[in-house]
Each structure stands twice: as C-alpha cells, then as structure tokens.
Design a protein around this motif. Sequence first.
Motif, PDB file in Angstrom:
ATOM      1  N   TYR A   4       0.841  -1.202   0.000  1.00 18.50           N
ATOM      2  CA  TYR A   4       0.000   0.000   0.000  1.00 18.50           C
ATOM      3  C   TYR A   4       0.878   1.255   0.000  1.00 18.50           C
ATOM      4  N   GLN A   5       0.591   2.147  -0.930  1.00 21.03           N
ATOM      5  CA  GLN A   5       1.339   3.397  -1.039  1.00 21.03           C
ATOM      6  C   GLN A   5       0.347   4.563  -1.121  1.00 21.03           C
ATOM      7  N   PRO A   6       0.136   5.294  -0.017  1.00 26.84           N
ATOM      8  CA  PRO A   6      -0.782   6.439  -0.078  1.00 26.84           C
ATOM      9  C   PRO A   6      -0.248   7.515  -1.021  1.00 26.84           C
ATOM     10  N   THR A   7      -1.144   8.113  -1.783  1.00 25.13           N
ATOM     11  CA  THR A   7      -0.736   9.092  -2.800  1.00 25.13           C
ATOM     12  C   THR A   7      -1.142  10.512  -2.450  1.00 25.13           C
ATOM     13  N   THR A   8      -1.974  10.691  -1.445  1.00 24.33           N
ATOM     14  CA  THR A   8      -2.403  12.030  -1.039  1.00 24.33           C
ATOM     15  C   THR A   8      -1.844  12.353   0.337  1.00 24.33           C
ATOM     16  N   GLU A   9      -1.834  13.644   0.670  1.00 26.46           N
ATOM     17  CA  GLU A   9      -1.316  14.066   1.972  1.00 26.46           C
ATOM     18  C   GLU A   9      -2.191  13.529   3.101  1.00 26.46           C
ATOM     19  N   ILE A  10      -3.526  13.526   2.876  1.00 26.49           N
ATOM     20  CA  ILE A  10      -4.432  12.988   3.902  1.00 26.49           C
ATOM     21  C   ILE A  10      -4.177  11.490   4.084  1.00 26.49           C
ATOM     22  N   PRO A  31      -3.425   3.274  10.402  1.00 30.67           N
ATOM     23  CA  PRO A  31      -3.294   2.671   9.055  1.00 30.67           C
ATOM     24  C   PRO A  31      -4.454   1.751   8.685  1.00 30.67           C
ATOM     25  N   LEU A  32      -5.667   2.244   8.845  1.00 30.84           N
ATOM     26  CA  LEU A  32      -6.833   1.445   8.483  1.00 30.84           C
ATOM     27  C   LEU A  32      -6.896   1.168   6.974  1.00 30.84           C
TER      28      LEU A  32
END
Length: 437
Positions: free
Chosen positions: A9-15, A24-25
Amino acid sequence: MSFPWAKQYQPTTEIGKFMDSRLPLPRFVYGALGAGYPTPKNLNYFYNFGVLAGVALVIQIITGVVLGMHYAADTSVAFDSVEHIMRDVNGGWMLRYMHAVGASFFFAVVYIHIFRGLYYGSYKPPREVLWMLGLVIFLLMMATAFMGYVLVWGQMSFWGAAVITGLFSALPLVGEAIQTWLLGGFSPDNATLNRFFSLHYLLPFVIFGVIILHVWSLHIPGSNNPTGLDVKSEQDTVPFHPYYTSKDFFGLGVYLIIFSAFVFFMPNSLGEPDNYIPANPLSTPAHIVPEWYFWPFYAILRAFTTDFLFIPAKLWGVIAMFASILLLFFLPWLDTSPVRSNKYRPLNRILFWVFVAVCVGLGVAGGKPAEEPWVIISQLLTAYYFAHFLIILPLVSRLEKPLPLPNSISEAVLSKFGGSTLGDGSRPGGAVAQPAE
C-alpha cells in the motif's frame, strides 16, 4: 502467509499519508481485501459463501437493532409488540420479515460454507484454528437464534424454550439448578424473556468479534483452494481485488434476489404457523419442533429412546446432540490423510456425499413427529453420523490411495484449457504461464 510479490500500500495524497502514519486502516483493508492480498487463482463460487455469511450477519444486526427499539420484553405484551411492529411501525413488517427470513438464510449460507470446508479439507493443517473459530461462530449463532425464536412469545416459542432448557435437567446433580438459572424460575416466564432478549441483542456483536478473529486467522496461512495445494509462486495467485471482489458482488446479487423473493412473496414459508398463536402454558402443541436449521440436531436428540448403562435416554440424547458438534473440533486430527481436497480422494469423495445425504435425512427426520418410522430412521442416521467421524474417516485416511496431485495450482488451472505447466509455474519450453483470465 507472507507473499513477497504482494503489492504494498502506497498512499498518494497528503491525507492518506497522514492517516497511514497514525491510523493505518486503509493499509489494513488494502492488505486484507485488496491487491495486497494474493489469493489462489482457482477459487470457485463456493468460496463466496464466507462473504455472504458476513453480509447476512450485517443484515441481522441492522434489522435487529431497529426491531429492538419497538419490542417489549414482557410476557404480557411481547406477542402484541411483535404484532405492533408488523402493523403500526412504518416498514416494520419488512424489517421483521427480513430479520426472520435472514436468520434462515444466515444458517443456509453457513451450512454450505461448512460443507465446502469439509469437501476441500479446509480444516487441515495449518488452518486448524481457522476451522475451530468457525465452529465457535456456529455455536454462537445457534444460541442467538434459539433465544431470538423465544422472543416472539408464540406457542412454539414458549414450548421450545421449555423443551430446550429442560434438556439441562438431564445432567446429574447440577442439571435442575442450571435449568432454573437459565429460566430465572421454574418455567419460562418474564425473567426468561428479559435475559433472552439481553443475550440475543448482545451475542451478534460477539459473533462479529469472533468473525474478525476468523478472518485474521485466514490471512495467516492464506486461503485454501479446490486443489488443496499450497501456493508456491506468484503464478498461482491473483489479487483479491478486482478478481474476487467482482465475483463476490455477483454472488451477492444472486443472494439478494433470492432473499428478496422470500421476504416479499413467501416470508412465512420457513417458519411454524403455531408461532402466530400467543403463548399458552396450559395448551401444549401437538408437535413441538424447532426452526428447520436445528432439525438435524433435534433428530439426534430424539434418537435415544432407551436407558443404557444406567444412564437415562434423555441424558444420552443431550450428550449425543452436543457431541455431534464437538466432534467437528477434532476433525483435523481424525482425518489424517496428507491430501486435503476430496477432488483427489475418490473414495472419501463418495463418502462425503453419503454424509451429506445422512445430514439431510437427519434434517427431514427432525422435522417430523416423534413416531415411527422417523424414530428408527433417526437412530440409524445418528449411528452413521458418529461412525463417519470416529470409524470411517480415520480408516479411509489410512487405506485410501489418492489420485496424483498436480505440481502447482497453475498446472491444475491450465490443464482445464489444454495447457500444462511445470512445477515452477512455467510452460514446457521456457514460456511463462500467465494467470487465467
């Protein structure tokens, strides 16, 4: 099971990055249900029923919470409060029917889920804890359904409570004390209704918690599959999303269509007409019978009609009924065959379908009056039920010669389309096998 090839999993937004570093849900959901959870590529539609069971529980919880807002747990008005829900509460008839029909559908889905696990050997190592947690869920479901059936306070509710709690009186020394404690008195009354309502409201949330453990334990060894083989390489898997989410949504659509047909067109077809008569302690129904999903166990209970070894027949029936479920906890050690799936166990496959027929026969016998020929049929089928687990299955596990297993899940999948793979997932000649579409 850790899959080195699983996407991370790689978050792409600041939120997204903010949440991932603190709660980390999304990462958990991605790893459990998304592309981060590789699953065997050969799962069939019988593997949809775990998701359907979760949906059925959610329906029961939502409808149950709303129904609880209008229900009165008092023997003088309980039956009338159910009629009030049906007639006066906006949409109350639909909520009540969804809840009642939903209980039957929940059990139907779970029964199919259990038999799928039996057929494909999902109880075998390393999934013993997964299997046992599933059985705990099943036991909690039975307790919840029984107490919910009593809340209607119709004739079958009252006498069902009297009969089932009366089983505990067969236990030596402590039986009558346990029965009195369960009922809150010497017969089903207001105290019984209040404590059953409290527990019926609480237990679905306990079931939900055990389901979380059940899913967690599934993700440790990974999903089983129709071949029973372990995942050996990336070629054996596909991401859960979108491959199986789309498959699950299709199965859910079919399930909801059938469920809606029962709710809107035949909501009372799965219940007992006597339960539309208010409870009357002075009038015993001619034929006391539980809901259909308890019939196999009710048949086992009634199969014992003669005292044996100075033990009353009633106590033998109680022991056998509980033992019929407790035996399943020991199944991983009763079936010692190294091959999981019945797909490669020809003799055990035949015996599995015989066992299914026996369970259906017990269900039919349990729904009939306690008279001949149903009593002798119950006795014969009960004897085979226990012989299947204690005698037949251990012997077959030792004596049966399984069919040759494929080298990998990919080989089994591609062989259906005229192709073949080597043990490492590659085609003869060096071409790499691609996941089946």
